[in-house]
Design a protein around this motif. Structure first.
Motif, short mmCIF file in Angstrom:
data_model
loop_
_atom_site.label_atom_id
_atom_site.label_comp_id
_atom_site.label_asym_id
_atom_site.label_seq_id
_atom_site.Cartn_x
_atom_site.Cartn_y
_atom_site.Cartn_z
N PRO A 197 0.83 -1.21 0.00
CA PRO A 197 0.00 0.00 0.00
C PRO A 197 0.86 1.26 0.00
CG PRO A 197 -0.69 -1.55 1.73
CD PRO A 197 0.62 -2.03 1.21
N VAL A 198 0.23 2.39 -0.26
CA VAL A 198 0.94 3.68 -0.17
C VAL A 198 1.25 3.95 1.29
CG1 VAL A 198 -0.13 4.59 -2.26
CG2 VAL A 198 -1.23 4.96 -0.03
N PRO A 199 2.30 4.75 1.59
CA PRO A 199 2.72 4.97 2.97
C PRO A 199 1.61 5.44 3.91
CG PRO A 199 4.41 5.77 1.49
CD PRO A 199 3.24 5.37 0.62
N ALA A 200 0.70 6.26 3.42
CA ALA A 200 -0.37 6.75 4.28
C ALA A 200 -1.26 5.62 4.79
CB ALA A 200 -1.22 7.78 3.53
N GLU A 201 -1.23 4.48 4.11
CA GLU A 201 -2.06 3.34 4.49
C GLU A 201 -1.29 2.27 5.24
OE1 GLU A 201 -3.85 1.96 0.88
OE2 GLU A 201 -4.88 3.86 0.48
N TRP A 202 0.00 2.49 5.49
CA TRP A 202 0.76 1.51 6.25
C TRP A 202 0.27 1.49 7.69
CZ3 TRP A 202 6.36 3.20 4.49
CH2 TRP A 202 6.53 2.85 3.14
N SER A 203 0.31 0.32 8.29
CA SER A 203 -0.14 0.19 9.67
C SER A 203 0.97 0.54 10.66
CB SER A 203 -0.63 -1.23 9.93
OG SER A 203 0.46 -2.15 9.88
N ALA A 240 6.42 12.14 5.81
CA ALA A 240 5.13 11.57 5.39
C ALA A 240 5.34 10.37 4.48
CB ALA A 240 4.29 12.64 4.68
N ALA A 241 6.36 10.44 3.60
CA ALA A 241 6.64 9.35 2.67
C ALA A 241 7.17 8.11 3.39
CB ALA A 241 7.65 9.80 1.62
N ALA A 242 7.55 8.26 4.66
CA ALA A 242 7.98 7.12 5.48
C ALA A 242 6.82 6.51 6.25
CB ALA A 242 9.08 7.55 6.44
N GLY A 243 5.62 7.09 6.11
CA GLY A 243 4.45 6.56 6.80
C GLY A 243 4.26 7.10 8.21
N GLN A 244 4.82 8.27 8.50
CA GLN A 244 4.68 8.87 9.84
C GLN A 244 3.21 9.01 10.23
OE1 GLN A 244 6.81 9.74 12.19
NE2 GLN A 244 5.76 11.22 13.46
N LYS A 245 2.92 8.71 11.49
CA LYS A 245 1.53 8.75 11.97
C LYS A 245 1.26 9.88 12.96
CE LYS A 245 0.18 5.04 9.77
NZ LYS A 245 1.34 4.92 8.89
N VAL A 246 2.31 10.45 13.58
CA VAL A 246 2.12 11.32 14.74
C VAL A 246 2.65 12.72 14.48
CG1 VAL A 246 2.52 11.56 17.23
CG2 VAL A 246 2.38 9.27 16.20
N ILE A 247 1.89 13.73 14.93
CA ILE A 247 2.32 15.12 14.90
C ILE A 247 2.83 15.48 16.30
CG2 ILE A 247 1.63 17.51 14.45
CD1 ILE A 247 -0.77 16.35 12.88
N THR A 248 4.04 16.01 16.38
CA THR A 248 4.65 16.37 17.66
C THR A 248 4.34 17.83 17.98
OG1 THR A 248 6.49 14.89 17.16
CG2 THR A 248 6.79 16.45 18.97
N LEU A 295 -0.12 17.26 4.71
CA LEU A 295 0.89 16.40 4.11
C LEU A 295 0.55 14.92 4.26
CD1 LEU A 295 4.12 18.23 5.34
CD2 LEU A 295 2.89 18.55 3.20
N GLY A 296 -0.54 14.64 4.97
CA GLY A 296 -0.97 13.26 5.16
C GLY A 296 -0.59 12.66 6.49
N ILE A 297 0.02 13.44 7.38
CA ILE A 297 0.35 12.97 8.73
C ILE A 297 -0.81 13.36 9.63
CG2 ILE A 297 2.03 13.10 10.62
CD1 ILE A 297 4.12 13.91 8.51
N ASN A 298 -1.72 12.44 9.86
CA ASN A 298 -2.99 12.83 10.47
C ASN A 298 -3.58 11.79 11.42
OD1 ASN A 298 -3.85 10.83 8.69
ND2 ASN A 298 -4.73 12.27 7.22
N ARG A 299 -2.80 10.80 11.80
CA ARG A 299 -3.36 9.74 12.64
C ARG A 299 -3.44 10.15 14.11
NH1 ARG A 299 -2.93 4.16 11.85
NH2 ARG A 299 -3.00 4.71 9.64
N ILE A 510 10.59 -0.63 7.55
CA ILE A 510 9.14 -0.43 7.71
C ILE A 510 8.39 -1.16 6.61
CG2 ILE A 510 7.31 1.31 7.66
CD1 ILE A 510 9.35 3.27 8.91
N GLN A 511 8.92 -1.11 5.39
CA GLN A 511 8.28 -1.83 4.29
C GLN A 511 8.30 -3.34 4.54
OE1 GLN A 511 8.99 0.99 0.38
NE2 GLN A 511 10.69 -0.27 1.03
N ALA A 512 9.38 -3.85 5.12
CA ALA A 512 9.43 -5.28 5.46
C ALA A 512 8.35 -5.63 6.47
CB ALA A 512 10.81 -5.63 6.02
N PHE A 513 8.15 -4.75 7.46
CA PHE A 513 7.09 -4.93 8.45
C PHE A 513 5.74 -5.05 7.76
CE2 PHE A 513 3.74 -3.30 11.15
CZ PHE A 513 4.03 -3.77 12.43
N GLU A 514 5.48 -4.15 6.81
CA GLU A 514 4.20 -4.15 6.11
C GLU A 514 4.03 -5.41 5.26
OE1 GLU A 514 1.60 -1.90 6.39
OE2 GLU A 514 2.83 -1.24 8.08
#
Length: 563
Positions: A197-203, A240-248, A295-299, A510-514
């Protein structure tokens, strides 16, 4: 051109000047360990070849060609990388880079997914901070550069395989043109018929702490100006392209007592009126959160911290027209008197923005009795508040804290407890910081240790990885990654004008994890056993000095791609 257009143009020109100039300049510090001059004297012409992404090639030594042909394997949607180098006994005024079309029969991979970087050298230290060494780490996009006599210049290649790509063996070559003479390095990319999946959809729950204040200082632009946001954009797009989930977010002044070169200021203004009531200004907080979400960092939104290292809270007193401070600790009457009105107002504001369920009040690495007292104050303000914290310091609230992180070398939490949290939608991550020595993401760490993080998370059952500093840059990050008494690179994973070997390999893990997650969801018992066997070496919570991480990651990657 109207005034608005001129203003936008000036910002664009400032950004281009700040990035493109830095990308061309190769100012680097002197190598404290110059290579063998005899080896250079025996090299008659430039040595050009494929290397290994596991190696940090010395600028001053003649490298060894790893292979004449590079073969990569990727899922559709995966990003893969390779490393080559140019080592020259004499001056090369111009090295030009390009990647040919990658073809499999009539199918061609698009060129817009290709990134070519020159690797530049920064000064690093060692675990004891007693010695320094020059290492390649900073990656700056470039199609050309010069090579000084008797030096090596690494080249980093990144290929983003489209999800729409057809499976097959794609062949082409990396072209390295030195002063008009072309050298072709053959490249084969095997695309497997599986989709990432695209990074925004990585778990994977990636939580790398951002520092917007470092960007304003480095580029010398007004804090929270449009220029500031424009300069932050490419830095945070990489995240964001690394799949970041959190805003500091920092909701008080200097939550970590100015431990970084650029202290975190409060993103929320607090004013006490003449009649003693409170007013809160969320302008900066809102702009920052909205920018990151764009930027898609919104979890998740993590707000630091209610238990600062200095136990001091600032506010503006309108009656005296001065900044005043409240010195207090959790459990003190003044602590609750100051924070209760704020936390109630903050909850109402977050609900009005639709962000309350995404927000965590984050507390880290403080004495347990203070964490308990702070936790109770938060819950009295609004029982719906979520909490985030380091589990090592918060064990009695295991089921109550929404997001917990465990240090790499901490005793592994019982798998049943992790499953229980997963069922409740509560992430469990692990973290590294200035410890342990290995594995870690220092500028002198083997690059495979960055990839190791994703494999370890998958092996133990964690949801992801936390690191305290994504871009808390030192004074001259493009030249020198050392900082005070901490291991070099501890403060940042990317550079003002580019990514790094460490960051790219972190994404690899991270991609291996996914991929493991996707395979497990559809696997039969035999495949599950294969995955368990692949992951078993990564479940340890200590790493002896003689462990070959590159061999571990390489072998596991080959086995995973063979499933």
């Amino acid at each position: 051109m109207n005034n608005q257009g001129a203003k936008i143009l000036s910002v664009v020109l400032l950004f281009l000047a700040a990035t493109s100039v830095k990308a061309q300049v190769q100012d680097e510090l002197k190598d404290p360990y110059p290579g063998s001059q005899l080896a250079w004297s025996q090299l008659r012409t430039a040595l050009i070849g494929w290397g290994s992404v596991d190696e940090r090639y010395s600028r001053s030594q003649v490298p060894t060609v790893e292979t004449r042909q590079m073969e990569l394997t990727a899922w559709r949607g995966e990003r893969v990388h390779a490393q080559a180098f140019v080592a020259s006994p004499g001056q090369i005024d111009r090295v030009s880079l390009s990647l040919s079309s990658l073809k499999s029969g009539r199918d061609v991979l698009p060129s817009d997914g290709v990134r070519l970087y020159q690797a530049t050298y920064v000064m690093a230290d060692n675990f004891a901070r007693s010695d320094s060494v020059l290492v390649p780490d900073r990656l700056v996009e470039s199609d050309g550069f010069a090579v000084a006599p008797r030096t090596t210049r690494p080249v980093w290649l990144s290929i983003q395989v489209p999800q729409s790509a057809k499976a097959g063996r794609y062949k082409g070559y990396l072209s390295i043109n030195c002063n008009g003479r072309e050298h072709r390095l053959p490249l084969t990319l095997r695309v497997i018929d599986r989709v990432l999946p695209v990074p925004a959809e990585w778990s994977f729950h990636l939580d790398l702490w951002q520092n917007p204040y470092a960007v304003a200082r480095y580029y010398d632009v007004p804090l929270w100006s449009q220029q500031h946001f424009d300069l932050m954009r490419p830095v945070m797009q990489t995240l964001a392209a690394a799949g970041q989930k959190v805003i500091t977010c920092s909701i008080i002044q200097h939550p970590w007592n100015s431990q970084t070169l650029d202290p975190f200021e409060s993103m929320i203004g607090k004013r006490r009126t003449v009649d003693g009531s409170w007013l809160y200004d969320y302008t900066v907080f809102d702009r920052w959160v909205e920018f990151m979400m764009s930027l898609g960092i919104n979890r998740q939104i993590d707000c630091y911290t209610l238990v600062p290292w200095h136990y001091r809270f600032d506010y503006f007193d309108m009656a005296s027209n001065t900044v005043r401070y409240v010195n207090c600790q959790p459990g003190d009457p003044d602590y609750e008197a100051f924070l209760q009105p704020f936390l109630k107002d903050f909850a109402a504001h977050l609900k009005s923005k639709g962000w309350f369920e995404k927000t965590c009040i984050a507390i880290d690495e403080r004495p347990t009795d203070q964490l308990r007292a702070a936790y109770e104050v938060v819950k009295r303000a609004d029982p719906g508040y979520r909490m985030e914290g380091a589990y090592n310091y918060f064990p009695e609230f295991f089921d109550e804290v929404h997001d917990i992180s465990v240090s790499y070398d901490y005793d592994i939490i019982h798998p049943e407890a992790i499953v229980r949290r997963h069922e409740n939608g509560q992430p469990v991550t692990f973290y590294t910081c200035c410890v342990p020595d290995r594995p870690n993401t220092f500028t002198f760490s083997p690059t495979a240790e960055s990839a190791y993080m994703g494999w370890h998370a998958a092996a133990v059952g964690y949801d992801g990885y936390l690191r305290w500093a994504y871009n808390s840059w030192v004074a001259r990050p493009n030249l020198d990654s050392r900082f005070r008494s901490w291991p070099s690179g501890d403060c940042f994973l990317v550079y003002p004008d580019g990514t790094s070997m460490r960051m790219e390999r972190l994404v690899e893990g991270i991609q291996a994890f996914e991929k493991i997650r996707i395979l497990r969801a559809r696997a039969d018992e035999k495949t599950q056993q294969k995955l368990d066997e692949i992951l078993r070496p990564f479940a340890e919570t200590s790493m002896p000095a003689d462990v070959d991480v590159a061999e571990m990651v390489g072998r596991a990657t080959r086995l995973l791609n063979g499933i």
